[in-house]
Design a protein around this motif. Structure first.
Motif, PDB file in Angstrom:
ATOM      1  N   ARG A 104      38.258  31.114  46.181  1.00  0.00           N
ATOM      2  CA  ARG A 104      38.403  31.387  47.613  1.00  0.00           C
ATOM      3  C   ARG A 104      37.358  32.398  48.089  1.00  0.00           C
ATOM      4  O   ARG A 104      36.753  32.242  49.124  1.00  0.00           O
ATOM      5  CB  ARG A 104      39.797  31.955  47.905  1.00  0.00           C
ATOM      6  CG  ARG A 104      40.909  30.975  47.675  1.00  0.00           C
ATOM      7  CD  ARG A 104      40.802  29.777  48.627  1.00  0.00           C
ATOM      8  NE  ARG A 104      41.746  28.760  48.230  1.00  0.00           N
ATOM      9  CZ  ARG A 104      41.490  27.864  47.287  1.00  0.00           C
ATOM     10  NH1 ARG A 104      40.350  27.882  46.643  1.00  0.00           N
ATOM     11  NH2 ARG A 104      42.379  26.942  47.011  1.00  0.00           N
ATOM     12  N   VAL A 105      37.194  33.458  47.306  1.00  0.00           N
ATOM     13  CA  VAL A 105      36.232  34.498  47.684  1.00  0.00           C
ATOM     14  C   VAL A 105      34.827  33.921  47.698  1.00  0.00           C
ATOM     15  O   VAL A 105      34.030  34.208  48.599  1.00  0.00           O
ATOM     16  CB  VAL A 105      36.337  35.698  46.720  1.00  0.00           C
ATOM     17  CG1 VAL A 105      35.230  36.705  46.986  1.00  0.00           C
ATOM     18  CG2 VAL A 105      37.704  36.361  46.842  1.00  0.00           C
ATOM     19  N   ARG A 106      34.515  33.086  46.706  1.00  0.00           N
ATOM     20  CA  ARG A 106      33.179  32.485  46.639  1.00  0.00           C
ATOM     21  C   ARG A 106      32.903  31.608  47.859  1.00  0.00           C
ATOM     22  O   ARG A 106      31.786  31.577  48.372  1.00  0.00           O
ATOM     23  CB  ARG A 106      33.072  31.643  45.364  1.00  0.00           C
ATOM     24  CG  ARG A 106      31.678  31.114  45.089  1.00  0.00           C
ATOM     25  CD  ARG A 106      31.695  30.011  44.052  1.00  0.00           C
ATOM     26  NE  ARG A 106      32.254  28.783  44.576  1.00  0.00           N
ATOM     27  CZ  ARG A 106      33.233  28.091  44.018  1.00  0.00           C
ATOM     28  NH1 ARG A 106      33.817  28.547  42.929  1.00  0.00           N
ATOM     29  NH2 ARG A 106      33.667  26.962  44.554  1.00  0.00           N
ATOM     30  N   ARG A 107      33.919  30.918  48.345  1.00  0.00           N
ATOM     31  CA  ARG A 107      33.707  30.038  49.496  1.00  0.00           C
ATOM     32  C   ARG A 107      33.643  30.789  50.812  1.00  0.00           C
ATOM     33  O   ARG A 107      33.063  30.308  51.787  1.00  0.00           O
ATOM     34  CB  ARG A 107      34.829  28.989  49.542  1.00  0.00           C
ATOM     35  CG  ARG A 107      34.737  27.992  48.415  1.00  0.00           C
ATOM     36  CD  ARG A 107      35.979  27.129  48.344  1.00  0.00           C
ATOM     37  NE  ARG A 107      35.880  26.160  47.267  1.00  0.00           N
ATOM     38  CZ  ARG A 107      36.858  25.337  46.923  1.00  0.00           C
ATOM     39  NH1 ARG A 107      38.004  25.388  47.574  1.00  0.00           N
ATOM     40  NH2 ARG A 107      36.700  24.477  45.933  1.00  0.00           N
ATOM     41  N   LEU A 151      44.006  37.689  48.014  1.00  0.00           N
ATOM     42  CA  LEU A 151      44.125  38.587  46.865  1.00  0.00           C
ATOM     43  C   LEU A 151      45.587  38.853  46.495  1.00  0.00           C
ATOM     44  O   LEU A 151      45.927  39.005  45.314  1.00  0.00           O
ATOM     45  CB  LEU A 151      43.419  39.912  47.164  1.00  0.00           C
ATOM     46  CG  LEU A 151      41.904  39.844  47.372  1.00  0.00           C
ATOM     47  CD1 LEU A 151      41.355  41.203  47.785  1.00  0.00           C
ATOM     48  CD2 LEU A 151      41.196  39.346  46.113  1.00  0.00           C
ATOM     49  N   LEU A 152      46.452  38.895  47.489  1.00  0.00           N
ATOM     50  CA  LEU A 152      47.871  39.201  47.255  1.00  0.00           C
ATOM     51  C   LEU A 152      48.705  37.962  46.939  1.00  0.00           C
ATOM     52  O   LEU A 152      49.855  38.089  46.504  1.00  0.00           O
ATOM     53  CB  LEU A 152      48.463  39.892  48.488  1.00  0.00           C
ATOM     54  CG  LEU A 152      47.910  41.285  48.823  1.00  0.00           C
ATOM     55  CD1 LEU A 152      48.437  41.744  50.182  1.00  0.00           C
ATOM     56  CD2 LEU A 152      48.305  42.284  47.738  1.00  0.00           C
ATOM     57  N   SER A 153      48.161  36.775  47.138  1.00  0.00           N
ATOM     58  CA  SER A 153      48.964  35.553  47.042  1.00  0.00           C
ATOM     59  C   SER A 153      49.604  35.313  45.683  1.00  0.00           C
ATOM     60  O   SER A 153      50.754  34.852  45.619  1.00  0.00           O
ATOM     61  CB  SER A 153      48.126  34.341  47.450  1.00  0.00           C
ATOM     62  OG  SER A 153      48.080  34.240  48.857  1.00  0.00           O
ATOM     63  N   PRO A 154      48.933  35.559  44.561  1.00  0.00           N
ATOM     64  CA  PRO A 154      49.633  35.347  43.280  1.00  0.00           C
ATOM     65  C   PRO A 154      50.929  36.157  43.188  1.00  0.00           C
ATOM     66  O   PRO A 154      51.961  35.639  42.740  1.00  0.00           O
ATOM     67  CB  PRO A 154      48.597  35.815  42.249  1.00  0.00           C
ATOM     68  CG  PRO A 154      47.275  35.554  42.899  1.00  0.00           C
ATOM     69  CD  PRO A 154      47.503  35.885  44.358  1.00  0.00           C
TER      70      PRO A 154
END
Length: 406
Positions: free
Chosen positions: A121-124, A185-188
């Motif tokens: 996600r961060v890469r995209r 970042l918080l989703s897991p």
């Protein structure tokens, strides 16, 4: 709370859309004449993650209903930033919708290892942000802006990046990327907590925004803005989890309708009866509590309508496909397009035929010019989303779309 461009920037656009004063030069401007106050969602407005390859007209694995909602949300963001209609957020709360869709896609992706998903996600998200930010930061530096150490937020927007007051209309929209990044970042952790008791956790997700409104005033600055935006849209993000996990499907229609209408009623009541505390407006973008409850009720109905009515299937609209494949590009560049539309229309006044036959004073004309410029940015800059997703760059996507949070 972060959000749309409004206030002074809206007034500036409205004023300059008309015929320029005869004594004033018609030279173009490089940005809004006055800074805009931050607002909320619209704005929108939003990054997206890509889907699997498929055919051009009906990509496999796509959800046409969600794709359509995302496209409508982006159009509403641009419309709000052009006209500044306070009621637009009640007609369609774009950012609540976008966070709900992103939550669904994030929950689906977390079937894979969490670190891999977050990294993807961060890469995209970051390369399109960096590409856009290069032009915005360069323009501000050229016009005399002197940044401090906070410029690091232009590298990873975990906080609102700094910028010049003159260009605030262009860069204030980064609040959405910042909030989206924190949710990713918080989703897991959020998904693990959500699965403990889905309905209870979903309902309790509205408590933080209530606390920030009635119990504890968040601090000023980046921390307060981040906490407020996360609290405002936490329910919508978790609602995406609920959709993916099948929780909505198991709920009875009457219970969903009553709860959703109650949330809408409370959000609308609070917005209309507390205008004096929020700048004399009922604009949801200025009012986190009203935004949270109105978006909660509205997005719940949209999500449940899909479950209950079976609204599924890939979109066969090339336009909807392009909107989804270039969601990040449209969101990031649309304010620059609206800013540039003003001096461009000023130039039109110098052409007698344009002055006679074109509605140069109309905000609708500026809206149309803005979309033409957005189209130009999509063609010129949209390929960055393909590179970020490790796909072959294309001028206009056919069936492979990048989705916010996919």
């Amino acid at each position: 709370m972060g959000a749309h461009s409004r206030g002074a920037a809206r007034d500036t656009r409205a004023a300059r859309a008309g015929r320029p004063e005869p004594a004033a030069p018609a030279g173009p401007a490089t940005g809004p004449s006055s800074p805009a106050a931050p607002s909320s969602p619209a704005g929108p407005s939003s990054p997206a993650g890509p889907s699997s390859p498929a055919g051009p007209s009906s990509p496999a694995g796509r959800d046409g209903y969600f794709d359509l909602l995302r496209a409508v949300a982006l159009v509403r963001v641009v419309t709000y930033h052009t006209f500044g209609w306070a009621w637009a957020g009640m007609v369609f709360p774009s950012m609540g919708v976008m966070f709900g869709l992103a939550g669904t896609l994030m929950a689906r992706s977390l079937r894979r290892p969490a670190l891999t998903v977050v990294r993807g996600r961060v890469r995209r998200l970051l390369p399109p942000f960096w590409f856009w930010g290069f032009f915005v930061v360069t323009a501000m530096l050229v016009h005399g802006w002197v940044p401090g150490w906070q410029i690091v937020y232009w590298i990873v927007p975990l906080g609102d990046p700094p910028g010049s007051a003159r260009a605030e209309q262009a860069w204030e929209i980064v609040w959405y990327l910042r909030t989206y990044l924190w949710f990713v970042l918080l989703s897991p952790l959020l998904l693990r907590v959500f699965r403990l008791s889905p309905v209870v956790v979903l309902v309790l997700s509205l408590v933080p925004v209530v606390v920030l409104t009635y119990v504890w005033q968040p601090p000023e600055g980046r921390l307060g803005s981040a906490l407020t935006d996360l609290a405002t849209f936490l329910f919508c993000w978790l609602l995406g989890f609920a959709h993916h996990e099948g929780v909505l499907r198991r709920l009875r229609p009457l219970a969903v309708a009553v709860a959703s209408l109650a949330a809408l009623a409370y959000g609308g009541w609070y917005a209309l009866t507390h205008q004096s505390a929020y700048g004399g407006t009922y604009d949801l973008d200025d009012n986190p509590l009203a935004q949270a409850f109105w978006s909660a009720g509205f997005v719940t109905l949209l999500m449940y309508a899909k479950e209950y009515a079976g609204l599924v299937g890939p979109s066969r609209s090339r336009l909807v496909t392009v909107f989804n494949a270039r969601a990040v590009t449209i969101y990031l560049w649309h304010e620059l397009a609206l800013i540039l539309a003003v001096p461009l229309i000023d130039r039109f006044w110098e052409v007698p035929a344009f002055e006679k036959y074109l509605p140069l004073e109309s905000q609708w004309f500026m809206f149309g010019v803005g979309w033409v410029l957005i189209g130009g940015f999509v063609l010129a800059c949209g390929w960055v989303e393909d590179v970020a997703a490790r796909r072959k760059p294309t001028l206009l996507p056919g069936g492979r779309a990048a989705r916010m949070g996919a």
